[in-house]
Write a protein that holds these residues in place. Structure first.
Motif, mmCIF file in Angstrom:
data_model
loop_
_atom_site.group_PDB
_atom_site.id
_atom_site.type_symbol
_atom_site.label_atom_id
_atom_site.label_comp_id
_atom_site.label_asym_id
_atom_site.label_seq_id
_atom_site.Cartn_x
_atom_site.Cartn_y
_atom_site.Cartn_z
ATOM 1 N N ARG A 117 0.846 -1.185 0.000
ATOM 2 C CA ARG A 117 0.000 0.000 0.000
ATOM 3 C C ARG A 117 0.893 1.250 0.000
ATOM 4 N NH1 ARG A 117 -4.977 -0.510 -0.083
ATOM 5 N NH2 ARG A 117 -6.461 1.199 0.203
ATOM 6 N N VAL A 118 0.330 2.321 -0.579
ATOM 7 C CA VAL A 118 1.029 3.606 -0.659
ATOM 8 C C VAL A 118 0.064 4.703 -0.236
ATOM 9 C CG1 VAL A 118 2.303 5.198 -2.149
ATOM 10 C CG2 VAL A 118 2.391 2.731 -2.599
ATOM 11 N N TRP A 119 0.605 5.708 0.450
ATOM 12 C CA TRP A 119 -0.200 6.847 0.873
ATOM 13 C C TRP A 119 0.439 8.120 0.312
ATOM 14 C CZ3 TRP A 119 1.010 2.668 3.759
ATOM 15 C CH2 TRP A 119 -0.042 1.963 4.343
ATOM 16 N N VAL A 120 -0.381 8.930 -0.344
ATOM 17 C CA VAL A 120 0.088 10.198 -0.906
ATOM 18 C C VAL A 120 -0.766 11.311 -0.335
ATOM 19 C CG1 VAL A 120 0.419 11.586 -2.989
ATOM 20 C CG2 VAL A 120 0.874 9.123 -3.047
ATOM 21 N N ARG A 121 -0.111 12.321 0.252
ATOM 22 C CA ARG A 121 -0.852 13.445 0.826
ATOM 23 C C ARG A 121 -0.172 14.734 0.404
ATOM 24 N NH1 ARG A 121 -1.432 15.458 7.045
ATOM 25 N NH2 ARG A 121 -3.108 16.962 6.673
ATOM 26 N N ALA A 122 -0.983 15.708 0.015
ATOM 27 C CA ALA A 122 -0.463 17.028 -0.351
ATOM 28 C C ALA A 122 -1.399 18.091 0.205
ATOM 29 C CB ALA A 122 -0.356 17.163 -1.868
ATOM 30 N N TRP A 123 -0.810 19.118 0.831
ATOM 31 C CA TRP A 123 -1.622 20.217 1.365
ATOM 32 C C TRP A 123 -0.782 21.496 1.408
ATOM 33 C CZ3 TRP A 123 1.044 16.790 4.210
ATOM 34 C CH2 TRP A 123 1.788 17.260 5.291
ATOM 35 N N ALA A 124 -1.442 22.610 1.330
ATOM 36 C CA ALA A 124 -0.798 23.919 1.343
ATOM 37 C C ALA A 124 -1.079 24.592 2.677
ATOM 38 C CB ALA A 124 -1.303 24.790 0.199
ATOM 39 N N ALA A 125 0.002 25.058 3.331
ATOM 40 C CA ALA A 125 -0.133 25.740 4.620
ATOM 41 C C ALA A 125 1.164 26.482 4.903
ATOM 42 C CB ALA A 125 -0.430 24.744 5.742
ATOM 43 N N GLY A 126 1.015 27.659 5.552
ATOM 44 C CA GLY A 126 2.189 28.407 5.962
ATOM 45 C C GLY A 126 3.076 28.844 4.818
ATOM 46 N N GLY A 127 2.506 29.141 3.658
ATOM 47 C CA GLY A 127 3.302 29.575 2.524
ATOM 48 C C GLY A 127 4.079 28.461 1.872
ATOM 49 N N MET A 128 3.715 27.213 2.149
ATOM 50 C CA MET A 128 4.412 26.057 1.589
ATOM 51 C C MET A 128 3.417 25.044 1.060
ATOM 52 S SD MET A 128 7.858 25.963 2.015
ATOM 53 C CE MET A 128 9.126 26.885 2.904
ATOM 54 N N LEU A 129 3.831 24.305 0.029
ATOM 55 C CA LEU A 129 3.113 23.103 -0.376
ATOM 56 C C LEU A 129 3.834 21.928 0.248
ATOM 57 C CD1 LEU A 129 0.984 21.557 -2.020
ATOM 58 C CD2 LEU A 129 2.664 21.454 -3.883
ATOM 59 N N HIS A 130 3.142 21.207 1.115
ATOM 60 C CA HIS A 130 3.715 20.054 1.803
ATOM 61 C C HIS A 130 3.286 18.782 1.074
ATOM 62 C CE1 HIS A 130 4.727 22.596 5.317
ATOM 63 N NE2 HIS A 130 3.622 23.241 4.969
ATOM 64 N N LEU A 131 4.249 17.913 0.831
ATOM 65 C CA LEU A 131 3.990 16.688 0.075
ATOM 66 C C LEU A 131 4.626 15.514 0.808
ATOM 67 C CD1 LEU A 131 2.917 15.423 -2.603
ATOM 68 C CD2 LEU A 131 5.206 15.834 -3.555
ATOM 69 N N VAL A 132 3.845 14.448 1.022
ATOM 70 C CA VAL A 132 4.341 13.246 1.697
ATOM 71 C C VAL A 132 3.921 12.030 0.876
ATOM 72 C CG1 VAL A 132 4.269 11.822 3.774
ATOM 73 C CG2 VAL A 132 4.214 14.324 3.981
ATOM 74 N N VAL A 133 4.881 11.169 0.545
ATOM 75 C CA VAL A 133 4.622 9.892 -0.135
ATOM 76 C C VAL A 133 5.216 8.801 0.749
ATOM 77 C CG1 VAL A 133 4.954 8.512 -2.206
ATOM 78 C CG2 VAL A 133 4.762 11.021 -2.389
ATOM 79 N N ARG A 134 4.362 7.884 1.223
ATOM 80 C CA ARG A 134 4.805 6.855 2.167
ATOM 81 C C ARG A 134 4.348 5.481 1.694
ATOM 82 N NH1 ARG A 134 2.371 4.685 6.800
ATOM 83 N NH2 ARG A 134 0.620 6.152 6.565
ATOM 84 N N ASP A 135 5.188 4.466 1.898
ATOM 85 C CA ASP A 135 4.807 3.089 1.554
ATOM 86 C C ASP A 135 5.188 2.164 2.696
ATOM 87 O OD1 ASP A 135 7.458 1.599 1.091
ATOM 88 O OD2 ASP A 135 7.727 3.355 -0.207
ATOM 89 N N ASP A 136 4.657 0.946 2.668
ATOM 90 C CA ASP A 136 4.951 -0.052 3.703
ATOM 91 C C ASP A 136 5.868 -1.137 3.163
ATOM 92 O OD1 ASP A 136 3.289 -1.296 1.960
ATOM 93 O OD2 ASP A 136 1.811 -1.960 3.453
ATOM 94 N N GLY A 137 6.772 -0.768 2.275
ATOM 95 C CA GLY A 137 7.652 -1.745 1.642
ATOM 96 C C GLY A 137 8.873 -2.089 2.454
ATOM 97 N N VAL A 138 9.898 -2.593 1.763
ATOM 98 C CA VAL A 138 11.088 -3.127 2.422
ATOM 99 C C VAL A 138 12.033 -2.019 2.911
ATOM 100 C CG1 VAL A 138 11.015 -5.276 1.136
ATOM 101 C CG2 VAL A 138 12.291 -3.326 0.198
#
Length: 607
Positions: free
Chosen positions: A538-559
């Protein structure tokens, strides 16, 4: 015109060389030999008390120890520690005459120089703290004292009589140099020498005490012990002179106080130069300022604090006006070179001779050349660091702007290629496919089954080529990103990943094109790497804008265990940093991988 002082810079020798250690040991041995031999040669009934004898013995040792400490603190120091060693040799105990009293050729010489310790102690006082005689009065006192000592030596050699000079319990041997039997004349020179010496040293003591009382904080700080030593030393001379004038009847308490007072002189000297040494070490604190360049107000305040001179002022050179100015705008007076009695000026110039600044400081600091050398070096470093920092920041800004232009140009080129493929080759292939379909239908209607079958194969190959061309065009610059932004493009991108992806994009409205394309390609590269190497479920992708920044997180449960220097990670980092952002990789083995990116948004971006 103000000129920079020519301070000597030399390689410091080792503080206590074998030669210096030998001199100290020999002087200590000779001083102890005089003390103990005189003690033994003196009849027990005439010996001074053991406590007084011990204190008398410690006085020359205090000077020798102070000489060693002075050499260790300031290896370049020459005259003061040498005079301290000479004092120990000139400190002749009166009991020693019981040892040499039978030598008519020796005791007059020793008798003529046995008060030279007072002259030496006075010169040490005048040398404090600069290590040299600086004023006209001090030079007058030194010359007069030397002349008076020479006259005293001649008077002793030519007029002193062994019959009236005690050498222990008995008179001394006849003076081998005696030329006249004139006790009254000898007494005149003998007592007069002591009176002149006391008067001369009193002049120096009063002058330095008045200077200390009227001095500024730096001058008082540098000379914080010497006034007490001066007063104690004058008391010593007064006690000695008075006692000698009244038939040498010493009061034991006064004599003990005089010895203690005399021993404080070298201690006060060493304490003062140690303070100056520590003051030079505090200049190292200025180096912290040099990291940020030469902020003029901060520099002046820091310099005042380090040198403990509240009246210190720094005038900076301005090329535009061709003059020295303070941060407050005050201009350096044209007659600044003619400094007052209590102020002095230090000119600081760049290695090439270009003027940098003028420091107006307390005159007492001029006596410490190495301290001012350190201040000059710190200020030059501060100016150089400020200039280099400005140049580096300007270069980095140019690099960032260049990288942004390159990225934006690449994005425009990608969009152009995508449009060309979509409007050109792709449309032609679609038209060709339609024509082939019509021909295949016509062939089938005409009964040409073989031709119709061949056309179907060609149509299928053409469709595959068209799909590949669309994938290529989509990878170059997805049209969905241009039309709908991240909220539409990222879910569509996740739908083509073979691993299930949970997507959450919180960005109301459109973001700047560079920010959207950077975030999109980071997600695309991350999902491609996960599909190939992560073995994730499984993979999780999250993106949001706050504090004058675009925050991006891509996470997986791999090795996990992703190489941070791999080509894929470096490519993502380069893209993000080109947009003036930052990317962090967290990837422990067996614990999956997390990629965090922050991309700054231009001011005024609605989020």
């Amino acid at each position: 015109m103000i000129t920079a002082p020519a301070y000597r810079t030399a390689e410091h020798p080792r503080s206590l060389t074998p030669a210096r250690v030998t001199v100290l040991l020999v002087a200590a041995a000779l001083s102890l030999a005089m003390e103990f031999s005189g003690w033994i040669a003196t009849p027990e009934a005439d010996r001074p008390e053991a406590a007084w004898f011990t204190l008398h013995l410690l006085v020359p040792l205090a000077f020798l120890i102070s000489a060693a400490v002075s050499w260790r603190i300031d290896p370049d120091s020459r005259l003061p520690p040498r005079l301290m060693v000479l004092f120990a040799l000139a400190w002749v105990p009166q009991t020693f005459y019981a040892v040499i009293g039978g030598l008519g050729w020796l005791w007059p010489i020793v008798r003529g120089i046995d008060l030279s310790w007072a002259l030496i102690a006075g010169i040490i006082v005048m040398l404090y703290p600069a290590g040299r005689i600086t004023s006209r009065l001090e030079r007058f006192v030194a010359r007069t004292a030397v002349i008076a000592s020479a006259v005293n030596l001649i008077a002793v050699l030519l007029l002193a009589q062994g019959s009236t000079t005690p050498c222990g319990a008995a008179p001394c041997a006849p003076n081998a140099y005696l030329v006249a039997d004139a006790p009254w004349l000898f007494a005149f020179f003998d007592v007069g020498y002591r009176v002149v010496g006391t008067a001369l040293m009193a002049m120096v003591a009063v002058r330095q005490l008045v200077q200390w009382m009227r001095g500024t904080t730096p001058s008082r700080t540098v000379a914080f012990l010497m006034p007490a030593a001066l007063l104690a030393w004058i008391a010593t001379l007064a006690v000695q002179t008075l006692s000698y004038a009244v038939d040498r009847t010493f009061d034991q308490v006064l004599s003990t106080i005089s010895l203690i007072a005399l021993a404080t002189i070298p201690v006060a000297y060493v304490s003062g130069i140690n303070h100056l040494h520590n003051l030079r070490a505090r200049v190292a604190d200025l180096m912290r300022i040099t990291r940020e360049g030469a902020d003029r107000l901060v520099w002046e305040e820091s310099l005042r604090r380090v040198l403990r001179d509240d009246s210190l002022e720094v005038y900076w050179w301005t090329d535009e006006d061709g003059r020295y100015e303070r941060a407050s705008g005050d201009v350096l007076p044209r007659d600044a070179g003619a400094a007052g009695a209590d102020r002095s000026y230090l000119t600081v110039a760049a290695p090439g001779g270009r003027p940098l600044a003028v420091i107006r400081h307390d005159r007492v600091l001029t006596d410490n050349a190495r301290l001012l050398d350190g201040v000059s070096s710190a200020l030059r470093l501060s100016v150089d660091n400020g200039r280099l920092r400005s140049e580096v920041e300007r270069t980095l800004a140019q690099v960032r702007e260049s990288r942004l232009r390159i990225v934006e140009a690449a994005a425009r080129a990608q969009r152009s290629v995508e449009r060309d493929l979509h409007d050109g080759a792709q449309q032609r292939l679609v038209s060709l496919g339609l024509e082939l379909r019509l021909i295949a239908n016509a062939a089938a209607s005409a009964g040409s089954a073989g031709l119709a079958e061949d056309l179907e194969i060609a149509i299928e190959e053409l469709g595959q080529a068209l799909r590949e061309l669309r994938e290529l065009a989509h990878g170059i610059h997805p049209s969905l990103l241009s039309q709908g932004g991240l909220s539409l493009a990222v879910p569509e991108l996740a739908g083509r990943c073979p691993v299930p992806v949970d997507v959450e994009v919180q960005a109301d409205g459109r973001l700047p094109e560079l920010v959207e394309s950077t975030a999109y390609f980071v997600v695309a590269e991350a999902l491609a790497n996960i599909a190939k190497h992560a073995q994730a479920s499984r993979v999780w992708v999250r993106a949001w804008a706050a504090g004058g920044m675009l925050h991006l997180v891509v996470r997986d449960d791999g090795v996990g265990g992703v190489d941070p220097n791999g080509s894929g990670v470096m490519g993502m980092r380069d893209r993000v940093e080109a947009a003036d952002g930052s990317l962090v990789l967290e990837s422990e083995r067996a614990h999956g991988t997390t990629i965090r990116a922050e991309i700054p948004l231009p001011p005024g971006t609605a989020v």
